[in-house]
Enzyme design. Structure first.
Site, PDB file in Angstrom:
ATOM      1  N   ASP A 137      -0.284   5.131   0.737  1.00  0.00           N
ATOM      2  CA  ASP A 137      -0.605   6.156   1.730  1.00  0.00           C
ATOM      3  C   ASP A 137      -0.485   5.597   3.147  1.00  0.00           C
ATOM      4  O   ASP A 137      -1.072   4.551   3.464  1.00  0.00           O
ATOM      5  CB  ASP A 137      -2.027   6.681   1.519  1.00  0.00           C
ATOM      6  CG  ASP A 137      -2.161   7.463   0.226  1.00  0.00           C
ATOM      7  OD1 ASP A 137      -1.133   7.906  -0.309  1.00  0.00           O
ATOM      8  OD2 ASP A 137      -3.296   7.624  -0.252  1.00  0.00           O
ATOM      9  N   ASP A 189       0.866  -1.164   0.000  1.00  0.00           N
ATOM     10  CA  ASP A 189       0.000   0.000   0.000  1.00  0.00           C
ATOM     11  C   ASP A 189       0.913   1.226   0.000  1.00  0.00           C
ATOM     12  O   ASP A 189       2.096   1.116   0.314  1.00  0.00           O
ATOM     13  CB  ASP A 189      -0.888  -0.033   1.251  1.00  0.00           C
ATOM     14  CG  ASP A 189      -1.688   1.235   1.438  1.00  0.00           C
ATOM     15  OD1 ASP A 189      -2.333   1.665   0.471  1.00  0.00           O
ATOM     16  OD2 ASP A 189      -1.644   1.795   2.545  1.00  0.00           O
TER      17      ASP A 189
END
Length: 254
Positions: free
Chosen positions: A50, A48
């Site tokens: 963010d 991922d």
């Protein structure tokens, strides 16, 4: 109606067949030792972006830059409560921000994403071992590709949402066909990678529930709390870390 153009021209990112994605069979819960073995023998590791690879949330930073930070942060908090779908939350927040092409580019140049400590070393080490590294994000393609370039990850290994703009640069929406625009989209991307590249073992690393939900089809999920701690993820993840040095240590010991 005015014509629009995508911020990036599509190739693999459209993944048209993913609408026929089949659910992976349920598996018994693996032990921490088994998860570590899977990580050490992974063909691919998906991160991922963010609050994982970078320290901030891209959409919140864009909102602040465009002058609507507080309103969008409140919408983000409501979205985290799980009462709306990811796509509905994304649509609402972008509808409030309405970023222009120029604003997105200025954000990247004037306030570039801050890499999380240890991520550069971890990505380098994985690549040295011949592991394919992917960025799978609900954030925006242009920002995530900038991050990828900082880490030596090919643009082809980026899966993220694409903003759309009118030819005058004004905001025109986002590409709703992207798997990462949907709840469960990260799992669809991992299924695609397994099918496309015949990966046997894929690891997903992230801070949020959408990352945890991608396992299965991912063979291992590693929860990350180095930037923000999501209570649900910390409680449910079998393997939870707060610094990427913990994963580097696992690799160095083998």
């Amino acid at each position: 109606m005015a014509q629009t153009w995508n911020q990036q021209n599509g190739d693999h990112n459209s993944l048209p067949f993913l609408s026929q994605h089949r659910k992976a069979p349920k598996r018994t819960m693996a032990s921490l030792m088994e998860l570590k073995e899977t990580f050490l023998n992974a063909d691919a590791v998906c991160f991922d972006v963010d609050s994982t690879v970078i320290r901030e949330e891209g959409i919140d930073e864009l909102a602040k830059f465009c002058g609507v930070g507080d309103a969008v942060a409140e919408m983000t908090r409501r979205a985290m409560g799980g009462t709306v779908t990811f796509k509905a939350a994304l649509t609402a927040r972008l509808g409030l921000i309405r970023p222009s092409y120029e604003q997105v580019q200025k954000l990247i140049s004037e306030h570039p994403p801050q890499l999380t400590p240890g991520i550069r070393e971890l990505v380098n080490r994985l690549q040295q071992r011949g592991v394919q590294v992917f960025l799978v994000s609900g954030g925006f393609q242009s920002i995530v590709e900038h991050v990828a370039s900082q880490l030596g990850i090919p643009a082809a290994n980026v899966f993220a949402n694409r903003l759309k703009f009118y030819f005058n640069g004004e905001y025109a929406g986002f590409d709703e066909t992207q798997p990462t625009a949907e709840s469960g989209g990260k799992g669809q991307v991992i299924s695609y990678l397994k099918e496309q590249f015949q990966f046997k073992k894929v690891v997903m690393i992230g801070d949020g529930a959408t990352d945890m939900e991608a396992c299965p089809p991912a063979d291992c999920f590693i929860g990350f709390g180095g930037n923000v701690v999501r209570k649900q993820v910390k409680e449910k993840a079998k393997w939870y870390i707060t610094h990427f040095d913990e994963l580097l240590k696992e690799l160095e010991e083998r």
